[in-house]
Design a protein around this motif. Sequence first.
Motif, PDB file in Angstrom:
ATOM      1  N   ALA A  70       7.333   3.303  -8.478  1.00  0.00           N
ATOM      2  CA  ALA A  70       8.689   3.782  -9.534  1.00  0.00           C
ATOM      3  C   ALA A  70       8.302   3.681 -10.949  1.00  0.00           C
ATOM      4  CB  ALA A  70      10.074   3.126  -9.295  1.00  0.00           C
ATOM      5  N   VAL A  71       7.555   2.321 -11.253  1.00  0.00           N
ATOM      6  CA  VAL A  71       7.352   2.028 -12.535  1.00  0.00           C
ATOM      7  C   VAL A  71       6.302   2.660 -13.239  1.00  0.00           C
ATOM      8  CG1 VAL A  71       7.093  -0.165 -13.942  1.00  0.00           C
ATOM      9  CG2 VAL A  71       8.705  -0.091 -12.170  1.00  0.00           C
ATOM     10  N   ASN A  72       5.061   2.678 -12.372  1.00  0.00           N
ATOM     11  CA  ASN A  72       3.671   3.239 -12.959  1.00  0.00           C
ATOM     12  C   ASN A  72       3.654   4.612 -12.638  1.00  0.00           C
ATOM     13  OD1 ASN A  72       3.082   0.374 -13.613  1.00  0.00           O
ATOM     14  ND2 ASN A  72       2.403   0.203 -11.606  1.00  0.00           N
ATOM     15  N   ARG A  73       4.072   5.527 -13.598  1.00  0.00           N
ATOM     16  CA  ARG A  73       3.948   7.060 -13.609  1.00  0.00           C
ATOM     17  C   ARG A  73       2.958   7.664 -14.237  1.00  0.00           C
ATOM     18  NH1 ARG A  73       9.229   5.491 -14.165  1.00  0.00           N
ATOM     19  NH2 ARG A  73       9.371   6.362 -16.161  1.00  0.00           N
ATOM     20  N   THR A  74       2.317   6.698 -15.207  1.00  0.00           N
ATOM     21  CA  THR A  74       1.205   7.624 -15.898  1.00  0.00           C
ATOM     22  C   THR A  74      -0.263   7.205 -15.710  1.00  0.00           C
ATOM     23  OG1 THR A  74       1.667   5.647 -17.493  1.00  0.00           O
ATOM     24  CG2 THR A  74       2.718   7.475 -17.863  1.00  0.00           C
ATOM     25  N   VAL A  75      -0.598   6.003 -15.347  1.00  0.00           N
ATOM     26  CA  VAL A  75      -1.714   5.361 -14.807  1.00  0.00           C
ATOM     27  C   VAL A  75      -2.061   5.561 -13.346  1.00  0.00           C
ATOM     28  CG1 VAL A  75      -3.583   3.832 -15.104  1.00  0.00           C
ATOM     29  CG2 VAL A  75      -2.438   4.364 -17.032  1.00  0.00           C
ATOM     30  N   LEU A  76      -2.531   6.438 -12.503  1.00  0.00           N
ATOM     31  CA  LEU A  76      -2.316   6.565 -11.240  1.00  0.00           C
ATOM     32  C   LEU A  76      -3.794   6.449 -10.625  1.00  0.00           C
ATOM     33  CD1 LEU A  76       0.122   9.424 -10.669  1.00  0.00           C
ATOM     34  CD2 LEU A  76       0.480   6.948 -10.788  1.00  0.00           C
ATOM     35  N   PRO A  77      -3.925   5.843  -9.515  1.00  0.00           N
ATOM     36  CA  PRO A  77      -5.261   5.619  -8.984  1.00  0.00           C
ATOM     37  C   PRO A  77      -5.685   7.134  -8.388  1.00  0.00           C
ATOM     38  CG  PRO A  77      -3.684   4.868  -7.393  1.00  0.00           C
ATOM     39  CD  PRO A  77      -2.970   5.180  -8.767  1.00  0.00           C
ATOM     40  N   SER A  78      -6.876   7.285  -8.352  1.00  0.00           N
ATOM     41  CA  SER A  78      -7.466   8.425  -7.860  1.00  0.00           C
ATOM     42  C   SER A  78      -7.517   8.292  -6.189  1.00  0.00           C
ATOM     43  CB  SER A  78      -8.949   8.729  -8.269  1.00  0.00           C
ATOM     44  OG  SER A  78      -9.609   7.741  -8.184  1.00  0.00           O
ATOM     45  N   GLY A  79      -7.367   9.477  -5.655  1.00  0.00           N
ATOM     46  CA  GLY A  79      -7.386   9.444  -4.067  1.00  0.00           C
ATOM     47  C   GLY A  79      -6.107   9.390  -3.604  1.00  0.00           C
ATOM     48  N   GLN A  80      -6.113   9.237  -2.295  1.00  0.00           N
ATOM     49  CA  GLN A  80      -4.765   9.168  -1.485  1.00  0.00           C
ATOM     50  C   GLN A  80      -4.317   7.835  -0.883  1.00  0.00           C
ATOM     51  OE1 GLN A  80      -6.957  11.982   1.560  1.00  0.00           O
ATOM     52  NE2 GLN A  80      -5.031  10.884   2.506  1.00  0.00           N
ATOM     53  N   ARG A  81      -5.104   6.990  -1.480  1.00  0.00           N
ATOM     54  CA  ARG A  81      -4.731   5.659  -0.999  1.00  0.00           C
ATOM     55  C   ARG A  81      -4.304   4.405  -2.461  1.00  0.00           C
ATOM     56  NH1 ARG A  81      -6.421   2.067   4.058  1.00  0.00           N
ATOM     57  NH2 ARG A  81      -5.656  -0.089   3.444  1.00  0.00           N
ATOM     58  N   TRP A  82      -3.143   3.859  -2.532  1.00  0.00           N
ATOM     59  CA  TRP A  82      -3.091   3.072  -3.500  1.00  0.00           C
ATOM     60  C   TRP A  82      -2.756   1.548  -3.115  1.00  0.00           C
ATOM     61  CZ3 TRP A  82       1.381   4.903  -7.325  1.00  0.00           C
ATOM     62  CH2 TRP A  82       1.404   3.863  -8.624  1.00  0.00           C
ATOM     63  N   ARG A  83      -3.624   0.793  -3.476  1.00  0.00           N
ATOM     64  CA  ARG A  83      -3.223  -0.651  -3.178  1.00  0.00           C
ATOM     65  C   ARG A  83      -2.689  -1.231  -4.342  1.00  0.00           C
ATOM     66  NH1 ARG A  83      -8.472   0.699  -1.094  1.00  0.00           N
ATOM     67  NH2 ARG A  83      -8.991   0.335   1.210  1.00  0.00           N
ATOM     68  N   VAL A  84      -1.717  -1.802  -4.122  1.00  0.00           N
ATOM     69  CA  VAL A  84      -0.962  -2.552  -5.315  1.00  0.00           C
ATOM     70  C   VAL A  84      -1.400  -3.764  -5.155  1.00  0.00           C
ATOM     71  CG1 VAL A  84       1.287  -3.435  -5.961  1.00  0.00           C
ATOM     72  CG2 VAL A  84       1.371  -0.992  -4.909  1.00  0.00           C
ATOM     73  N   ALA A  85      -2.204  -4.289  -6.593  1.00  0.00           N
ATOM     74  CA  ALA A  85      -2.636  -5.697  -6.632  1.00  0.00           C
ATOM     75  C   ALA A  85      -1.810  -6.557  -7.573  1.00  0.00           C
ATOM     76  CB  ALA A  85      -4.123  -5.436  -7.168  1.00  0.00           C
ATOM     77  N   GLY A  86      -1.438  -7.691  -7.023  1.00  0.00           N
ATOM     78  CA  GLY A  86      -0.554  -8.547  -7.740  1.00  0.00           C
ATOM     79  C   GLY A  86       0.782  -8.016  -7.730  1.00  0.00           C
ATOM     80  N   ASP A  87       1.686  -9.043  -8.465  1.00  0.00           N
ATOM     81  CA  ASP A  87       3.036  -8.662  -8.955  1.00  0.00           C
ATOM     82  C   ASP A  87       3.122  -7.565  -9.776  1.00  0.00           C
ATOM     83  OD1 ASP A  87       3.662 -10.714  -7.029  1.00  0.00           O
ATOM     84  OD2 ASP A  87       3.725 -12.353  -8.605  1.00  0.00           O
ATOM     85  N   THR A 135       0.965  -1.368   0.009  1.00  0.00           N
ATOM     86  CA  THR A 135      -0.092  -0.160  -0.071  1.00  0.00           C
ATOM     87  C   THR A 135       0.983   1.359  -0.144  1.00  0.00           C
ATOM     88  OG1 THR A 135      -1.684  -1.193   1.443  1.00  0.00           O
ATOM     89  CG2 THR A 135      -1.841   1.446   1.288  1.00  0.00           C
ATOM     90  N   ILE A 136       0.596   2.076  -0.724  1.00  0.00           N
ATOM     91  CA  ILE A 136       0.938   3.570  -0.871  1.00  0.00           C
ATOM     92  C   ILE A 136       0.197   4.498   0.064  1.00  0.00           C
ATOM     93  CG2 ILE A 136       2.505   5.365  -1.940  1.00  0.00           C
ATOM     94  CD1 ILE A 136       2.857   2.964  -4.132  1.00  0.00           C
ATOM     95  N   LEU A 137       0.370   5.394   0.735  1.00  0.00           N
ATOM     96  CA  LEU A 137      -0.195   6.164   1.088  1.00  0.00           C
ATOM     97  C   LEU A 137       0.007   7.883   1.047  1.00  0.00           C
ATOM     98  CD1 LEU A 137      -1.219   4.767   4.665  1.00  0.00           C
ATOM     99  CD2 LEU A 137      -2.501   4.790   2.570  1.00  0.00           C
ATOM    100  N   LEU A 138      -0.817   8.713   0.765  1.00  0.00           N
ATOM    101  CA  LEU A 138      -0.495  10.346   0.580  1.00  0.00           C
ATOM    102  C   LEU A 138      -1.133  10.907   1.482  1.00  0.00           C
ATOM    103  CD1 LEU A 138       1.406  12.030  -1.253  1.00  0.00           C
ATOM    104  CD2 LEU A 138      -0.681  12.462  -2.598  1.00  0.00           C
TER     105      LEU A 138
END
Length: 693
Positions: free
Chosen positions: A301-318, A268-271
Amino acid sequence: MTQKYRNALLFIGLWWGLVSAPVAMAQPPAPALVTLPLAALAQGKKGTVLHQGHADSDLSWTIEPHYAAQQAKLQVRYLTSPDTTPGSQLLVAMDGQIVGAVTLNPELPRGSFTVLLGHQAFAAGVHHLVLRVMPGPVAGGGPAAATSAWTQIDFTASQLSYAQQVIPWRHLDFSHLPGMLQESAQQGSLPLPMRFYGVANTTLLRAGQEAVAGVALRSTAAVKVDARLSATPVPQPQNQGLAVAAVLGLASVLPASLQPQAPITGPTILLEHDPENPLGVILVFTGTTDAQILQAAQAFAVNRTVLPSGQRWRVAGDTALGAVAFGPKNAIYPGQTIPLHDLQGPATASAVPHSTATISFWMPGGLFASRQSNLKMALTMATQPLQNASDKPIITVLANHHWISEWKLTPGVANYQTTIPFTALVAGENRVTFHIVDGKVSVFPNSTIQLPAAHRYAVLPDLALFQRTGFPLVANGTGKHLSVWYANGASSDWSAGLTLFGRLAQASHSPLPEARATFSMPTTRNVLAVGTAASIPAQWLSASPFVPRKMGIQWQVSTRHGASPWLGATSNLAPAYLIESPTPYEGEVAVTFLASSEAALKTAAWHLVEMPNWNGLHGDLAWETGSGTFSSTLVGSHFLYGSRNSGWFWIFLFSVKPWLWVLAGGAAVLFATLVVWIYTLRKKAQWRAEEAV
């Protein structure tokens, strides 16, 4: 019943306390009173002289982002000439509107007045403050006569005062992160405080590398990392202004102020808002294991174009590393065919008709191809003649300011194919320019560029190639053969190593997701080593012309016949050195950042990544001077980098050493002469034998 009401009131009180606590925490501080002399708005001028009816004084007042100015007042001190027309006025205008005036009296030449610039709050941006003298009415109602009257404004004594209000980020969203980073950068540098919670290990440090790479690739500024372990105080920027920080740690050990309401069950990534800085935000990389923290940082680091909305990013899968374009859009790798809209974006400037069109791209370093290899461009262009519709404009193709070709264009939309010799390209940034005579062209976004297949060979050491492309530490775009060695394992090593890693990610146009981190001396891979003269053993630089000692440094200078014995030594250590040399083991290269002391490590790394110092690297040795600048030179001998198990090695060898062709040709002639001579001797012996019979 009374007890029931008491419990209800207690529950409401607890609920209100929990709800209001974050709100109170996020409240900005009280407005601070700011007073500026007008000289600060006039580039240091001490004053100005205004003449009646013309020569306005236009001052620019800049309010930084996320600040607002309230109750702005202007105090003006002036001196007017004795021949000032009675009834003349000194006007004050703010953003095109007159906000106040004072009547000038030549009998009282010296005076001052204060005017309120507006009841509203002034938002961030540039505001224009104008001072103007308007002449008074002329007796009889005729036109105003020309006069030499003047009014002098004292900028040093006049001042602008206002209440500065901090405006924090109201809505945090990952799509706003590039803007946050841009506003946090100051003079080409981006401070990045980092806090690590938990046990220090290489997995957590790799996650820190990826977090820094993700920030660096979203910004053009040099990222200066200040890393701390959880046992040390939280690093805070000095000015407590716009700032982005990073925190990495297991969800179970994060401080309560950074704990989300929903439980953490995976990467998880939080802002989050910074509880100690109203204008700061914190990137939180967390999970239930260190491996999940690394996975979250790699996804960031790798996904810099398609970002989730909001301030919580749940990384799904590998994290699918192989299916992602690591670098920015303008990067192209050998064998790739890339459309122009992927290379420069859909809104590329070359799609607009112009008499000049430019296509810029970046390619990695250390590439070698045959002289017959070409960059292929399949272009769809629309041509507009300037005069007659039947004219055929002439297009000239330049690559890095070198003339390549020239041909005629067909009016209208047409497909063209052109090639650029691989020898005209350079490692790093390339620029292909089309100059059109008697016409305009627009290049369609579906046009493609194909870089030919190439081989990895280079003449090293070359710190200039390293600072432009990251080569040879980065050769394949993923950091697959790169290790970062933190020799001391202390927070200063982490700060310096992560700072250099961020600059390396920017130079190589890649987040380097497969790069490793280690606390022990590597035995394989290319290496970015960070440490001090005491922590890095002399064995590590055994193949380098430099040997660090506790009391100084020794060096040797190469000659035409190889390395000479030790020729010099010094006991005056520079604050830091950057050395490129072969590793103690065969076939790899190391770039070693060596500081004279642990205390100088972080500051020296910050100085090195600054634009003037980084762009000036060349040769194999760079050292820091006392003023914080780096100087570079070549002391050691060159060597060839690349696989020797291929025939391309010999082709590359002959290309960089043309005199070998002369030697090989001479050897061939000598061999042919020897064969003919032996053949002649045998024939003569045969003839003598036949004559004897």
